[in-house]
Design a protein around this motif. Structure first.
Motif, PDB file in Angstrom:
ATOM      1  N   GLY A 413       0.788  -1.223   0.000  1.00  0.00           N
ATOM      2  CA  GLY A 413       0.000   0.000   0.000  1.00  0.00           C
ATOM      3  C   GLY A 413       0.823   1.278   0.000  1.00  0.00           C
ATOM      4  N   GLY A 536      -5.134   3.005   4.097  1.00  0.00           N
ATOM      5  CA  GLY A 536      -4.056   3.950   4.350  1.00  0.00           C
ATOM      6  C   GLY A 536      -2.904   3.330   5.117  1.00  0.00           C
ATOM      7  N   TYR A 584      -3.340   8.801   3.734  1.00  0.00           N
ATOM      8  CA  TYR A 584      -4.357   8.180   2.890  1.00  0.00           C
ATOM      9  C   TYR A 584      -3.942   8.319   1.430  1.00  0.00           C
ATOM     10  CZ  TYR A 584      -7.008   8.213   7.220  1.00  0.00           C
ATOM     11  OH  TYR A 584      -7.410   8.016   8.528  1.00  0.00           O
ATOM     12  N   SER A 585      -4.748   7.758   0.560  1.00  0.00           N
ATOM     13  CA  SER A 585      -4.391   7.680  -0.856  1.00  0.00           C
ATOM     14  C   SER A 585      -3.981   9.053  -1.404  1.00  0.00           C
ATOM     15  CB  SER A 585      -5.576   7.151  -1.663  1.00  0.00           C
ATOM     16  OG  SER A 585      -5.257   7.105  -3.043  1.00  0.00           O
ATOM     17  N   GLU A 655      -0.789   4.612  -1.526  1.00  0.00           N
ATOM     18  CA  GLU A 655      -1.457   4.314  -2.798  1.00  0.00           C
ATOM     19  C   GLU A 655      -2.958   4.564  -2.687  1.00  0.00           C
ATOM     20  OE1 GLU A 655      -0.420   0.318  -3.694  1.00  0.00           O
ATOM     21  OE2 GLU A 655       1.553   0.854  -4.492  1.00  0.00           O
TER      22      GLU A 655
END
Length: 655
Positions: A413, A536, A584-585, A655
């Protein structure tokens, strides 16, 4: 540093003008000045000759060689004895065609080297012959003192001196350097018995008896200029094979028809020799011939006949068998040719052998053998320096590989990008990084900067990086890891200081000098822990005296995500604290060393006025790898000069 002329003018002058061409340059007071002066003056003289200025027809001949040699000697004299900037001026007189060379320095109280005591015959100086050389080569010379400066000038007649100009070529060969007998006074004459022994011209024991002295004929204008240029060309070459290639181009065809260089294997033992008569562990590194079509055949012949063993303490020339099967064309007078082998020795250690050959003669003139012997010493020193650099570079590369991770971990991630640029490519850097799994769904990262560089920095990195991994895998959290690493560095510094004190006592308690003993081991470190979760990643980090990390949101806003804390290895019982936030993304974390934030352009730094945050804000919407490349590009473009500090940059993006 390359010397840049402050003023340069090449032009024809009106009739009656005092000079019709002029070169004027200011050179730094360093060892680079003589070489820069020679190159600058030679270029100017060539241009004047091509312009066919009045009196310039002699400038590419002996007068030009003399002027170049005088300028080189006077600039060297000024650098060595005055130590200031040097101003070189050279002008061509319109009325007489004479050439006037002037060298000025800014230390008029320091007299130039003049007629001091002669250098002993066994220890002839490479430079500093000073006014004796100027007086011998010039028509007139003098010294002019002005407030704050001193100028030594020399005037060379347009046609030069005529006495002794003829330089007879040896049978079947090319004419040696011009007027080799004009500077006999520069060479020390051998004792009378030795002179009588070697004038017979044989290469037996009597010939070896002359080596304590010299045949003064070769130490002429062209020879000295040749050696000076060779020294400049070989200096700073850090590859031994390149040194051998340059050696071949220097010798052929000036001094010989062909030459070859063997290099000894450093691991061969016995100083590169086996117990037989021939070189053991040597390789034929370079073969050079005036005719390129002969090189391949000559190489095969020489490989079958490596030079015989000689005493490395007597590196003078020894006979070498003429390679008849490769060079079977008879020379003038029916003699196939003569070849000589010179041992290449530096620091008492044999490094190789240089062989030269010329067809159609039965012996080399003494000026050539002496010149090649002096050149061989320079070649040996260059090879020795190249080998030393190679050893140090190998050690540094191995050490550097041990101080940095072989690969960075991949985190679920999270996209990561790393830029690492050490300032000194030949030694250990003061910056380091790491990104590794710590178990139990945790990954840890570190970006650090040790005070100083080289071995001291390597010692600190060698302590810090393994301990970071060990403590993280033992389950310690961010603050606890920094607490323990801080104490480790303090304990190690105390032990090092105690060991240094004991060494001083054992050595007689001499007073410590600046730089003696262990250096204080400060470490700035940004250390963090990543725990991915659905949607996340949770990040906990702490900055110990390090540039603060920046968090870039997808909308382009940038904020710091840590508070400044004390350097590691400075204060005992310091309690470090970690700070936790979630990414977070699209959120991007940027971690850098001070090679980024303190990148200079004049009096400005890259991070002045939150310059790094502004640069990161301009990267909104980009992936981790392009962000790292963009920040690195901006750092490089910020200043005109290359970065003067190590640079490390880590980008972590959810990501």
């Amino acid at each position: 540093m390359r010397a840049i002329p402050t003023q340069r003018e090449t032009a024809s002058c009106a009739p009656g003008a005092p000079e019709c061409a002029r070169v004027d340059a200011t050179l730094p007071g360093s060892s680079l000045a003589p070489g820069a002066a020679r190159a600058m003056l030679r270029k100017a003289l060539t241009e004047w000759a091509q312009l066919a200025l009045p009196g310039a027809e002699h400038l590419t001949g002996r007068v030009g060689d003399d002027a170049t040699l005088i300028a080189s000697e006077l600039v060297t004299n000024a650098v060595v004895h005055a130590g200031t900037e040097v101003r070189l001026r050279c002008g061509l007189e319109a009325a007489t065609g004479a050439l006037v060379v002037e060298v000025a320095d800014l230390h008029p109280s320091r007299a130039p080297l003049g007629d001091e005591a002669e250098t002993p015959a066994h220890d002839i100086a490479e430079y500093g012959r000073g006014l004796r050389l100027v007086a011998a080569l010039s028509e007139a010379w003098g010294i002019t003192y002005r407030p704050g400066s001193k100028t030594v000038w020399a005037r060379l007649a347009a046609g030069g001196y005529t006495a002794g100009d003829a330089s007879e070529a040896y049978p079947g060969g090319r004419t040696p350097a011009r007027d080799l007998g004009a500077a006999r006074f520069l060479a020390q004459e051998p004792p009378a018995p030795a002179r009588d022994a070697w004038r017979g011209g044989s290469y037996g024991d009597d010939w070896l008896a002359r080596r304590p002295g010299r045949d003064g004929t070769w130490l002429g204008r062209g020879a000295l200029s040749f050696l000076a240029e060779a020294s400049d060309l070989l200096a700073g070459q850090l590859d031994e094979d390149l040194v051998t290639a340059l050696t071949g181009q220097l010798i052929v065809p000036r001094l010989a028809d062909w030459c070859a260089v063997w290099l000894e294997d450093e691991t061969g033992g016995h100083g590169g020799w086996d117990d037989g008569d021939r070189a053991g562990g040597s390789r034929l590194a370079r073969v050079w011939h005036a005719g390129e079509d002969r090189i391949e055949e000559l190489t095969r012949s020489l490989e079958r006949n490596p030079p015989r063993r000689t005493d490395p303490l007597h590196p003078g020339p020894a006979p070498y068998p003429w390679p008849e099967e490769a060079l079977d064309t008879p020379g003038a007078g029916g003699s196939p040719g003569t070849s000589l082998a010179y041992r290449l020795v530096a620091g008492g250690r044999p490094l190789g052998t240089l062989v030269i050959g010329r067809g159609g003669i039965d012996r080399f003139p003494d000026e050539i053998t002496g010149l090649v012997e002096d050149l061989g010493r320079r070649v040996a020193l260059a090879i020795g320096a190249a080998r030393q650099y190679s050893r140090q570079a190998t050690i540094s590369a191995v050490l550097q590989r041990g101080l940095l991770p072989g690969a960075v971990a991949e985190i679920p991630g999270v996209r990561s990008a790393l830029v690492y640029e050490p300032c000194d490519k030949g030694g250990p850097s003061g910056d380091f990084y790491d990104l590794f799994p710590a178990g139990q769904g945790r990954w840890c990262f570190a970006v650090g900067d040790v005070q100083g560089k080289g071995p001291e920095a390597a010692v600190v990195i060698g302590l810090a990086r393994p301990w970071l991994r060990l403590l993280a895998r033992e389950g310690y959290h961010v603050a606890d890891v920094l607490d323990r690493l801080n104490q480790l560095l303090l304990d190690d510094a105390t032990e090092a200081a105690d060991a240094a004190a004991r060494a001083l006592v054992a050595a007689g308690a001499r007073p410590s000098a600046p730089g003696d003993g262990p250096q204080t081991r400060f470490l700035s470190l940004l250390y963090g822990e990543l725990v991915p979760f659905d949607g996340g990643v949770r990040c906990t980090l702490a900055s110990a005296g390090h540039p603060l990390p920046l968090l870039l949101a997808p909308d382009g806003t940038v904020r710091t995500v840590a508070q400044p804390q004390t350097l590691l290895g400075v204060v005992e019982d310091t309690a470090y604290a970690g700070e936790t936030f979630e990414m977070y993304s699209g959120d991007t974390l940027l971690c850098v060393t001070d090679g980024v934030t303190e990148r200079r352009s004049g009096s400005r730094q890259f991070d002045d006025g939150d310059g790094l945050a502004a640069a990161l804000a301009g990267c909104a919407g980009m992936d981790a790898e392009p962000i790292a490349e963009r920040i690195t590009q901006l750092v490089h473009e910020f200043g005109a000069r290359p970065p003067a500090d190590d640079l490390a940059l880590l980008v972590l993006q959810a990501e």
